[in-house]
Design a protein around this motif. Structure first.
Motif, short mmCIF file in Angstrom:
data_model
loop_
_atom_site.label_atom_id
_atom_site.label_comp_id
_atom_site.label_asym_id
_atom_site.label_seq_id
_atom_site.Cartn_x
_atom_site.Cartn_y
_atom_site.Cartn_z
N ASP A 351 34.74 30.29 41.07
CA ASP A 351 34.62 31.02 39.90
C ASP A 351 33.36 31.86 39.91
N PHE A 352 33.44 33.30 39.87
CA PHE A 352 32.41 34.25 39.95
C PHE A 352 32.46 35.33 39.52
N TRP A 353 31.34 36.20 38.98
CA TRP A 353 31.50 37.32 38.50
C TRP A 353 31.14 38.35 39.85
N LEU A 354 31.91 39.15 40.07
CA LEU A 354 32.02 40.18 41.21
C LEU A 354 31.72 41.69 40.63
N ASP A 355 30.54 42.02 41.23
CA ASP A 355 30.11 43.58 40.52
C ASP A 355 29.70 44.30 41.80
N MET A 356 30.65 44.54 42.52
CA MET A 356 30.27 45.59 43.67
C MET A 356 31.40 46.74 43.82
N PRO A 357 31.17 47.66 42.97
CA PRO A 357 32.10 48.82 43.01
C PRO A 357 32.03 49.24 44.28
N ARG A 358 33.25 50.12 44.70
CA ARG A 358 33.32 50.36 46.19
C ARG A 358 32.28 51.62 46.37
N ASP A 359 31.76 52.39 45.64
CA ASP A 359 30.92 53.51 45.65
C ASP A 359 29.37 52.73 45.95
N SER A 360 29.27 51.54 45.74
CA SER A 360 27.83 50.91 45.77
C SER A 360 27.62 50.52 47.00
N PRO A 424 27.43 53.33 54.63
CA PRO A 424 28.13 53.89 55.60
C PRO A 424 27.77 54.31 56.85
N PRO A 425 28.49 54.43 57.76
CA PRO A 425 27.84 55.16 59.22
C PRO A 425 26.99 56.25 58.98
N SER A 426 27.80 57.16 58.11
CA SER A 426 27.17 58.59 57.90
C SER A 426 25.61 58.66 57.31
N GLY A 427 25.36 57.62 56.66
CA GLY A 427 24.18 57.51 55.97
C GLY A 427 23.72 56.55 55.20
N PRO A 428 22.85 56.70 54.14
CA PRO A 428 22.45 55.88 53.23
C PRO A 428 23.77 55.50 52.11
N SER A 429 23.30 54.77 51.18
CA SER A 429 24.17 54.03 50.12
C SER A 429 24.98 55.37 49.48
N GLY A 430 26.05 55.13 49.21
CA GLY A 430 26.68 56.51 48.38
C GLY A 430 26.66 56.11 47.10
N GLY A 431 26.20 55.07 46.61
CA GLY A 431 26.21 55.10 45.14
C GLY A 431 25.14 53.92 44.65
N GLN A 432 25.15 53.73 43.41
CA GLN A 432 24.16 52.64 42.79
C GLN A 432 24.40 51.44 42.92
N HIS A 433 23.61 50.46 43.19
CA HIS A 433 23.86 49.07 43.51
C HIS A 433 24.26 48.57 42.00
N TRP A 434 24.98 47.35 41.99
CA TRP A 434 25.10 46.48 40.82
C TRP A 434 24.37 45.19 41.01
N ALA A 435 25.27 44.15 40.40
CA ALA A 435 24.92 42.88 40.38
C ALA A 435 25.20 42.08 41.32
N GLY A 436 26.00 42.49 42.24
CA GLY A 436 26.55 41.77 43.25
C GLY A 436 27.73 40.53 42.88
N ILE A 437 27.40 39.35 43.22
CA ILE A 437 27.96 38.09 42.99
C ILE A 437 27.27 37.23 42.17
N ILE A 438 27.60 36.67 41.12
CA ILE A 438 27.03 35.51 40.50
C ILE A 438 28.02 34.36 40.25
N PHE A 439 27.56 33.16 40.99
CA PHE A 439 28.48 32.17 40.90
C PHE A 439 28.38 31.38 39.65
N ASN A 440 29.54 30.95 39.20
CA ASN A 440 29.53 30.02 38.13
C ASN A 440 30.07 28.58 38.38
#
Length: 953
Positions: A351-360, A424-440
């Motif tokens: 059971d965890f909170w996933l906060d990894m949008p594709r563009d992050s 991505p192979p073409s360069g640095p991150s394409g978007g803003q980072h978020w909170a990742g995974i938070i384990f409950n």
């Protein structure tokens, strides 16, 4: 497990937007490097996916304290260059008698220990260096002399991702020049074809180093691997190649040759010969590891949980200042060893909170270690990606179960969760980072109960699509994916389909995606695919014990559906077309699908239901085109074929936050051509709804033919309404303009984007400057009373077509602001939604038509009796009603012969009363009625109406 689609939602569990796809292509040739992880929830208490009766939880970590199963969790910062025990060593691997010149051993950049899952090979994220200074060159050559480096080699590494480099430095290691490279041909994702000692091209290297003659230099052999799909992650592919068993790089007979012949030789039989092959120091550590903390106190995501009871101790790996992941992060969380000795079967639950949008560009993964050796479930060498590929997903809770039977039979098991920033192979991150995974919570259990039941999972990104009649050739190439597991073994899996209302069913066989997979590829029901067909279908499996299982479990009483449009629309009688670009469970009211994400007869399962509900309330005839693949990812994610547009004068396109390219160029071109037909007197009305459309087209630069700015007359401002920690629930209010779009009661509601609420996903948009005929539809209202435009209405001044473009979806509209803020967030918003759509349709000057009676919830009191839904049905159907005058009201069910079967309602109601009744197919005595045609009738002061419904068995 990454294919699992457990999609029932708990009350308040929302925003399960992206669902996972299959981990390999249909021919099994290539793994995906990242895949979306959909939302999911637990089955009923004690159940495991319906196939086993009870689960004995032998490990249960809720992180509430640091005792018992909560003790012994270990966190690592694995970012940067991974430091590992040196593996440039002397070895005898793959030295065969045919290679007599190799002697007894070679230099080997590979590893072997008892925990290594493959007998030999190399690991992920390796940097291993064999280095030596060579004063012998200065002593044996002069400037201008010929100098040759020769060596024999063998290598097997992942093509284009893992490399061996031969390098020279003449400035004491300050800079290095690559003089040769070792890398296999093949394909990414698995090691390529091994190159052996006698390979004519690669087996023997002869490198001209004459430019370094007469000086002391450094020579090194450097091997690097990326984060996945080394031999650590692969199984042996068998002789004669064995690229996974002994992958990496071997070198022998390293020889320096000058004008007088060989002056230095390492035959790998004479010790270390001065080589430095020490461990490499880890570099670029981020300092971010999984920390145990009280959520909302010790770490924040910027998206507080406002509607769920998960408020306790959890593990998260975020930067303590930003509360987000960081560039280059690679964080591990490893469980303590779990005693599974004697367990015949295993199930994992987390059971965890996933906060990894594709563009992050942030992804996560699960690794498992299972062994009889205790050490091997504490050593990183013993962990394996239990289903190759990495996950991403939009903000939301994931409660998931997985079958871990493959690990039963050993004494010990451990779990390792990893998250990383993956640019991505073409360069640095394409978007803003978020909170990742938070384990409950993390549990491991032993399921019990008899075999015999079939366990199903569906892949909603690979299910049967709706089609326009001109797309039948494409429909015949369509396929669906379904995962089937049965402890008794499977004989066959089939699709059962009918296009005559379920009177006749045809069978179509499915085949395994590959021999080792539980995923089946199901061909389309070709015999039922004809123009104007509404096709009912379900899945059926026969096991070796003779049992038949179906999905849905009570098929054919319930079924899935696909259509070949138009069904009833004609050029003379055009209808409304709903184009569902979301096709997923959604936030907002608790609407779930009883475990079947694309089960249509129940309606309450995703964004589509909110629009259908409003159209039925208002009495509009409509048809639906469902897009069943991830928008923007494949050709099939396009909307309907433009040849079908002529049957519809009004189109409603809706999506949801996807971080994907939702409205692709073919869609934009087709819609423009359709809108242009207004110039020859055709009615053309277009409603766009759904957060992130503006972001996807404008901020990502993917607009085609000025569609958004010119044809929708919309200027995109930004993707953020307010600061989430301050404005967790924005208001939506009528804008004071020429047209009133929100007129129900106080002309306001709230927008609730989930738990926590992703305010940054609502588009802020305004009329494009200089275009006449535009106005703002509604305003976002923040807690500080600041107003930001939420939608644009546009009437083209010469062509006459009309559009409404919203920065949010209907499914986010909840009740009034005042009521919701005092009583909670999950009060219904149906009155506001229906009123809003009614006013949009009035703006379009598009009244309801045909013989569809409105169910009536909008405006003043009215008499209505809705069509039973679903219809046909089994075992339940719902009937909505409203009455204009106060007095006695009855609703009764009658048989085809006119006899009273059941009284569903008999009471005094006040004027304006609305509600619904449910018939469960039983008579007043509680007995089950037979299948067939039934009638239901309402009688109220000044109003009586009857309708027909069909109960199926």
């Amino acid at each position: 497990m990454k294919n699992a689609l457990l999609v029932m939602l708990f009350v308040g569990m929302v925003l399960a937007i992206l669902v996972s796809g299959a981990s390999a292509t249909s021919d099994g040739s290539e793994y995906l490097t990242a895949m979306p992880l959909g939302g999911g929830t637990a089955p009923a208490s004690g159940d495991y996916r319906g196939a086993r009766l009870e689960t004995l939880w032998i490990f249960d970590a809720d992180f509430h304290d640091t005792e018992g199963d909560n003790a012994g969790w270990t966190a690592y910062d694995r970012s940067g260059t991974i430091a590992s025990v040196n593996y440039w060593h002397h070895d005898t691997i793959r030295i065969q008698s045919a290679f007599t010149w190799l002697g007894d051993s070679t230099w080997w950049c590979g590893r072997y220990n008892e925990c290594w899952l493959q007998p030999r090979g190399y690991g992920n994220e390796w940097l291993q260096i064999l280095k030596r200074e060579f004063p012998e060159i200065e002593a044996n050559t002069n400037v201008g002399d010929e100098l040759i480096l020769e060596y024999d080699q063998r290598f097997a590494m992942e093509h284009d991702y893992d490399y061996g480099y031969t390098e020279i430095s003449d400035d004491d290691g300050a800079t290095w020049t690559t003089v040769a490279t070792a890398n296999n041909p093949g394909f990414a994702g698995k090691p390529g074809m091994s190159k052996d000692w006698d390979d004519l091209t690669h087996g023997h290297a002869a490198i001209d180093l004459s430019s370094y003659a007469g000086q002391t230099i450094l020579l090194r052999f450097r091997m690097e691997s990326d984060e996945a799909y080394s031999s650590q992650d692969e199984y042996n592919n068998g002789p004669p190649n064995n690229t996974c068993l002994d992958g990496a790089w071997q070198i022998d007979n390293i020889e320096l040759i000058g004008p007088s012949g060989t002056f230095w030789l390492d035959d790998s039989e004479s010790g270390s010969m001065g080589w430095d092959h020490s461990d490499q120091v880890a570099a670029s550590q981020t300092g971010v590891i999984f920390e145990r903390g009280l959520f909302g106190t010790d770490f924040l995501t910027g998206r507080p949980f406002t509607c769920d009871d998960r408020q306790g101790w959890m593990y998260a790996a975020v930067d303590p200042v930003t509360s987000q992941m960081v560039d280059g992060q690679y964080s591990w969380l490893m469980s303590p060893p779990i005693d599974i000795s004697g367990a015949p079967k295993l199930v994992g639950h987390w059971d965890f909170w996933l906060d990894m949008p594709r563009d992050s560009d942030d992804i996560c993964n699960l690794f498992i270690a299972s062994d009889d050796n205790y050490t091997c479930v504490t050593d990183e060498s013993g962990f394996k990606d239990e289903d190759p590929g990495w996950w991403y997903g939009d903000a939301g809770w994931r409660i998931r179960y997985d079958d871990w039977d493959a690990y039963a039979g050993n004494d010990w098991l451990a779990i390792l969760w990893a998250e990383q920033h993956d640019p991505p192979p073409s360069g640095p991150s394409g978007g803003q980072h978020w909170a990742g995974i938070i384990f409950n919570r993390q549990r491991v259990g032993i399921p019990s109960g008899g075999a015999g039941e079939t366990v199903w999972e569906t892949d909603t990104w690979n299910s049967f699509n709706d089609w326009i009649y001109t797309q039948i050739s494409e429909a015949l190439l369509d396929s669906a994916f379904v995962k089937v597991k049965d402890d008794d073994g499977l004989v066959s899996v089939s699709v059962m389909a009918s296009n005559d209302g379920g009177n006749n069913w045809s069978s179509y066989p499915c085949h395994r995606e590959d021999p080792e997979s539980d995923w089946f590829v199901c061909s389309p029901p070709s015999g039922e695919i004809v123009a104007g067909a509404e096709i009912m279908y379900y899945f059926e499996a026969l096991d070796e014990a003779g049992n038949i299982g179906t999905l849905p479990s009570d098929a054919p009483d319930r079924w899935f559906e696909m259509s070949i449009l138009p069904l009833n629309a004609t050029i003379a009688n055009p209808r409304v077309l709903l184009v569902d670009k979301h096709g997923r469970t959604t936030s907002g009211e608790t609407r779930y699908s009883e475990g079947y994400n694309n089960y249509r007869p129940l309606m309450q399962y995703h964004s589509e239901s909110y629009y259908k509900e409003c159209l039925e309330i208002l009495g509009y005839e409509y048809e639906v085109y469902d897009v069943e693949v991830p928008s923007g990812s494949t050709d099939q994610s396009d909307g309907p074929d433009s040849t079908g547009y002529k049957y519809y004068d009004t189109q409603i396109w809706f999506t949801n936050y996807f971080n994907a390219y939702t409205i692709k160029p073919p869609d934009q071109v087709n819609l423009i051509n359709w809108l242009e037909k207004s110039s020859v007197g055709r009615e053309r009305n277009l409603l766009f709804a759904g957060n992130d459309i503006g972001f996807e087209l404008m901020e990502s630069g993917k607009e085609t033919l000025a569609f958004y700015e010119t044809w929708l007359a919309t200027h995109y401002l930004d993707n953020l309404v307010g600061v989430a920690t301050v404005d967790s629930v924005p208001g939506l209010e009528n804008h004071d303009g020429d047209w009133e779009f929100m007129t129900y009661e106080d002309g306001a509601c709230i927008l609730i984007g989930g738990c926590p609420n992703p305010l940054e996903k609502f588009d802020v948009i305004e009329p494009f400057a200089g275009i006449a005929g535009t106005e703002i539809v509604a305003d976002y209202v923040k807690l500080d009373s600041e107003r930001r435009p939420a939608g644009v209405a546009y009437t083209h001044q010469s062509l006459g077509y009309q559009t409404v473009n919203l920065g949010f979806g209907f499914e986010y509209m909840m009740d009034s602001m005042q009521t919701s803020r005092t009583q909670g967030y999950f009060n219904t918003g149906i009155h506001d939604r229906a009123n809003f759509l009614e006013n949009i349709m009035a703006y379009f000057d598009r009244p309801p038509g045909g013989d569809v009676e409105p169910t009536g919830v909008v405006g003043g009191p009215r008499n209505s009796l809705s069509q039973a839904y679903p219809n046909p049905f089994n075992p339940l159907t719902k009937i909505a009603y409203s009455i204009k005058e106060s007095g006695p009201v009855t609703i009764r069910v009658y048989s085809a012969a006119g006899r009273t079967v059941r009284t569903l309602l008999e009471e005094e109601l006040e004027a304006g009363g609305t509600g619904f009744v449910v018939w469960d197919g039983r008579n007043d005595a509680g007995e089950r009625c037979g299948s067939g045609v039934y009638f239901y009738r309402i009688e109220a002061p000044g109003f009586a109406s009857s309708r027909k419904m069909v109960m199926l068995k």
